[in-house]
Design a protein around this motif. Structure first.
Motif, mmCIF file in Angstrom:
data_model
loop_
_atom_site.group_PDB
_atom_site.id
_atom_site.type_symbol
_atom_site.label_atom_id
_atom_site.label_comp_id
_atom_site.label_asym_id
_atom_site.label_seq_id
_atom_site.Cartn_x
_atom_site.Cartn_y
_atom_site.Cartn_z
ATOM 1 N N THR A 399 0.815 -1.214 0.000
ATOM 2 C CA THR A 399 0.000 0.000 0.000
ATOM 3 C C THR A 399 0.853 1.271 0.000
ATOM 4 N N PRO A 400 0.320 2.347 -0.588
ATOM 5 C CA PRO A 400 0.964 3.652 -0.413
ATOM 6 C C PRO A 400 0.697 4.225 0.979
ATOM 7 N N LEU A 401 -0.145 3.539 1.752
ATOM 8 C CA LEU A 401 -0.385 3.893 3.143
ATOM 9 C C LEU A 401 0.612 3.170 4.039
ATOM 10 N N GLY A 402 1.003 3.822 5.124
ATOM 11 C CA GLY A 402 1.898 3.184 6.071
ATOM 12 C C GLY A 402 1.157 2.199 6.957
ATOM 13 N N GLU A 403 1.851 1.167 7.403
ATOM 14 C CA GLU A 403 1.288 0.169 8.320
ATOM 15 C C GLU A 403 1.069 0.826 9.682
ATOM 16 N N ASN A 404 -0.162 0.722 10.207
ATOM 17 C CA ASN A 404 -0.478 1.365 11.487
ATOM 18 C C ASN A 404 -1.339 0.475 12.361
ATOM 19 N N ARG A 405 -1.091 -0.803 12.332
ATOM 20 C CA ARG A 405 -1.934 -1.728 13.080
ATOM 21 C C ARG A 405 -1.937 -1.385 14.579
ATOM 22 N N THR A 406 -2.981 -1.760 15.245
ATOM 23 C CA THR A 406 -3.130 -1.475 16.668
ATOM 24 C C THR A 406 -1.958 -2.048 17.456
ATOM 25 N N GLY A 407 -1.388 -1.213 18.333
ATOM 26 C CA GLY A 407 -0.269 -1.663 19.147
ATOM 27 C C GLY A 407 1.084 -1.299 18.587
ATOM 28 N N SER A 408 1.138 -0.879 17.318
ATOM 29 C CA SER A 408 2.416 -0.484 16.723
ATOM 30 C C SER A 408 2.749 0.944 17.128
ATOM 31 N N PRO A 418 -3.475 -5.505 -3.431
ATOM 32 C CA PRO A 418 -3.699 -6.230 -4.694
ATOM 33 C C PRO A 418 -4.117 -5.349 -5.862
ATOM 34 N N SER A 419 -4.474 -4.085 -5.613
ATOM 35 C CA SER A 419 -5.079 -3.239 -6.647
ATOM 36 C C SER A 419 -4.090 -2.720 -7.672
ATOM 37 N N ALA A 420 -2.794 -2.700 -7.321
ATOM 38 C CA ALA A 420 -1.782 -2.198 -8.250
ATOM 39 C C ALA A 420 -0.418 -2.668 -7.789
ATOM 40 N N PHE A 421 0.272 -3.400 -8.663
ATOM 41 C CA PHE A 421 1.635 -3.822 -8.348
ATOM 42 C C PHE A 421 2.411 -4.046 -9.633
ATOM 43 N N SER A 422 3.689 -4.396 -9.492
ATOM 44 C CA SER A 422 4.571 -4.496 -10.667
ATOM 45 C C SER A 422 5.225 -5.865 -10.753
ATOM 46 N N LEU A 423 5.562 -6.262 -11.976
ATOM 47 C CA LEU A 423 6.438 -7.399 -12.244
ATOM 48 C C LEU A 423 7.185 -7.094 -13.539
ATOM 49 N N TRP A 424 8.207 -7.910 -13.824
ATOM 50 C CA TRP A 424 8.891 -7.715 -15.107
ATOM 51 C C TRP A 424 9.199 -9.038 -15.783
ATOM 52 N N MET A 425 9.385 -8.943 -17.114
ATOM 53 C CA MET A 425 9.701 -10.091 -17.951
ATOM 54 C C MET A 425 10.850 -9.701 -18.878
ATOM 55 N N ALA A 426 11.636 -10.689 -19.261
ATOM 56 C CA ALA A 426 12.744 -10.454 -20.194
ATOM 57 C C ALA A 426 12.991 -11.721 -21.000
ATOM 58 N N GLY A 427 13.479 -11.541 -22.230
ATOM 59 C CA GLY A 427 13.826 -12.680 -23.073
ATOM 60 C C GLY A 427 12.608 -13.417 -23.601
ATOM 61 N N GLU A 441 -1.315 8.749 -9.436
ATOM 62 C CA GLU A 441 -0.169 9.505 -8.916
ATOM 63 C C GLU A 441 0.195 9.117 -7.486
ATOM 64 N N LEU A 442 -0.735 8.501 -6.771
ATOM 65 C CA LEU A 442 -0.428 8.010 -5.427
ATOM 66 C C LEU A 442 -0.142 6.511 -5.416
ATOM 67 N N GLY A 443 -0.235 5.872 -6.578
ATOM 68 C CA GLY A 443 0.026 4.441 -6.661
ATOM 69 C C GLY A 443 -1.085 3.587 -6.099
ATOM 70 N N TRP A 444 -2.281 4.155 -6.011
ATOM 71 C CA TRP A 444 -3.376 3.424 -5.378
ATOM 72 C C TRP A 444 -4.027 2.403 -6.308
ATOM 73 N N SER A 445 -4.200 2.747 -7.576
ATOM 74 C CA SER A 445 -4.877 1.848 -8.509
ATOM 75 C C SER A 445 -4.301 2.027 -9.912
ATOM 76 N N VAL A 446 -4.719 1.151 -10.822
ATOM 77 C CA VAL A 446 -4.249 1.188 -12.209
ATOM 78 C C VAL A 446 -5.112 2.159 -12.996
ATOM 79 N N GLU A 447 -4.489 3.020 -13.791
ATOM 80 C CA GLU A 447 -5.252 3.948 -14.628
ATOM 81 C C GLU A 447 -4.977 3.757 -16.123
ATOM 82 N N GLU A 448 -4.009 2.894 -16.469
ATOM 83 C CA GLU A 448 -3.702 2.698 -17.886
ATOM 84 C C GLU A 448 -3.188 1.273 -18.112
ATOM 85 N N ASP A 449 -3.750 0.576 -19.101
ATOM 86 C CA ASP A 449 -3.341 -0.784 -19.482
ATOM 87 C C ASP A 449 -3.348 -1.757 -18.306
#
Length: 495
Positions: A399-408, A418-427, A441-449
């Motif tokens: 997440t673009p949000l920081g972890e803030n679980r109770t007790g931390s 799961p809404s937006a992440f990266s991987l790469w391929m080669a060859g 712009e905040l990395g929250w969701s996919v806006e293109e492709d």
């Protein structure tokens, strides 16, 4: 109309019965010969040797695959997808409309705030793709890499998400990517498994379910190789058993299995026969495979097979031997594809940085960066990259949000995303030197492709000349496939 003579009718009946009996006998003989592997054709090949090479649906560019899986969910924001706006708004709350219907694993969304990355990004290669400062070696291969920044999935807990990335669905029982490939294409190796698994670090939470053959015959499951000692447990003969005794015993077992195969036609028995024969062949081929003495000193240093581990971060990413183990696995992966192995899985964990993000990212990236880049460059130098598809992925992002679980007491990590992440391929026919997709712009969701995991799998199979809609198996009354009920080929990824 005149009735035909009785004699003519009797002659016609005799001819019909004679021809029918010959046809039935011929069919029975052909079936028996197929089961014995004496007839040509795909069915007979699969029974005689389930891993024998098979034709693709159409000419493909990839022949082998090395799939590097970073279990735990690596942070795309800190590795692949720079977000200046996120950095600018660091510490501010995310608009409520974005989190209103979103589920988190641990974050308390009422008090969560945006968390920018402390990493610096740099453009690499002629293409200018940006990579994090913890991936300088992989960045140096940018012109060969297609980076997908617009991945998404429905799964937000580790095991279901790992199953999704490795098998196409987020539940138990489905064949893995490597199983589908070896099922569809077989293997070019006669004395090593078609699908090999190598692990380093703490191990993926999904365990062996990630390289299972599911409903396919067990021949197509991944075979786990060890980092030390025997490559596979119980591969060597016990004391007092020489090769002649072993061969005699295996021959007797083979005859019993072949009799059962003739009676039932069960593919699993063919798998059993093939497994015994492969194990016998591996007694000489596997030790030769893991003996790296034939590799030059320069090659071993490039892969970092003798690197000293970093113990400052405890067990995050593995113990002090993980650096060397992962480097060794990358070199073994190259040696495996050289020997015709169809699919090689490399697993490294854990990238699950709910806390200690900066230190954890530095440690884990330090483990994988050098040997993965060495693998890409080595494959390219040997002329193998054009036919070897290399993938590096996790099960989801962070997440673009920081972890803030109770007790931390402090926000030092990121939650599952799961809404937006990266991987790469080669060859393997991938068009390198490009970035596919874009996130907000905040990395929250996919806006293109947007690229769903099923789309990624459809594209992977396409590179091997396999139509994901045709590579299917009837099971439980359904046609099951790697891409489940979805999947579309991402044409932009293909050269």
């Amino acid at each position: 109309m005149l009735n035909p003579p009785t004699e003519s009718l009797n002659l016609a009946r005799r001819r019909f019965l004679m021809n029918s009996s010959c046809s039935v006998a011929g069919y029975a003989l052909a079936t028996m010969m197929q089961k014995e592997g004496l007839l040509a054709g795909e069915d007979s090949v699969s029974l005689a040797n389930p891993l024998a090479p098979k034709d693709a649906h159409f000419p493909g560019t990839a022949k082998n695959c090395i799939f590097i899986f970073l279990a735990g969910g690596p942070s795309q924001i800190d590795l692949y997808d720079p977000k200046p706006k996120l950095q600018e708004l660091n510490g501010q709350p995310l608009p409520k409309e974005l989190t209103e219907k979103v589920r988190f694993a641990f974050i308390n969304k009422e008090s969560a705030t945006l968390s920018g990355s402390s990493r610096k990004f740099k453009k690499y290669g002629e293409c200018g793709t940006e990579f994090s400062d913890v991936l300088p070696h992989i960045g140096s291969c940018a012109d060969d890499i297609a980076l997908v920044r617009s991945m998404y999935t429905e799964q937000f807990n580790h095991h279901p998400a790992q199953l999704m990335m490795n098998t196409g669905v987020g539940r138990f029982g489905r064949p893995s990517v490597g199983s589908w490939l070896t099922y569809g294409l077989g293997s070019q190796s006669n004395n090593l498994p078609g699908y090999v698994v190598l692990t380093a670090g703490r191990g993926a939470s999904g365990g062996a379910s990630l390289w299972s053959s599911g409903s396919l015959p067990s021949t197509y499951a991944g075979v786990l190789f060890r980092n030390q000692g025997e490559p596979v447990l119980n591969l060597n003969n016990p004391p007092g058993i020489n090769s002649a005794i072993q061969k005699s015993g295996l021959e007797a077992i083979k005859q019993l299995n072949q009799e059962q195969l003739q009676r039932t036609g069960d593919d699993e028995i063919a798998s059993r026969i093939a497994s015994y024969e492969l194990a016998f062949q591996m007694q000489s081929s596997a030790p030769e495979l893991i003996d790296l003495s034939s590799e030059t000193k320069e090659t071993q240093e490039a892969y970092g097979v003798n690197r000293k581990g970093n113990t400052k971060e405890g067990k995050r990413g593995g113990g002090s031997d993980t650096e060397a183990a992962f480097g060794r696995n990358c070199l073994l992966a190259r040696r495996l594809v050289e020997r015709g192995v169809r699919f090689v899985n490399l697993y490294h964990a854990s990238w699950d940085h709910h806390s200690g993000l900066d230190a954890g990212i530095e440690r884990n990236a330090g483990i994988v960066d050098q040997p993965v880049a060495a693998l890409l460059k080595d494959l390219k130098q040997r002329g193998l990259l054009d036919s070897t598809l290399v993938v590096m992925a996790g099960e989801f992002g962070r997440t673009p949000l920081g972890e803030n679980r109770t007790g931390s007491k402090a926000v030092t990590g990121r939650d599952h995303h799961p809404s937006a992440f990266s991987l790469w391929m080669a060859g393997g026919g991938v068009k390198g030197g490009q970035v596919i997709g874009k996130t907000t712009e905040l990395g929250w969701s996919v806006e293109e492709d947007p690229v769903h995991i099923n789309d990624f799998h459809a594209t992977l199979l396409h590179l091997f000349g396999l139509n994901h809609l045709k590579l299917a198996q009837k099971f439980g009354g359904l046609d099951i496939r790697l891409t489940n009920v979805g999947g579309k080929v991402v044409d932009k990824l293909i050269a």
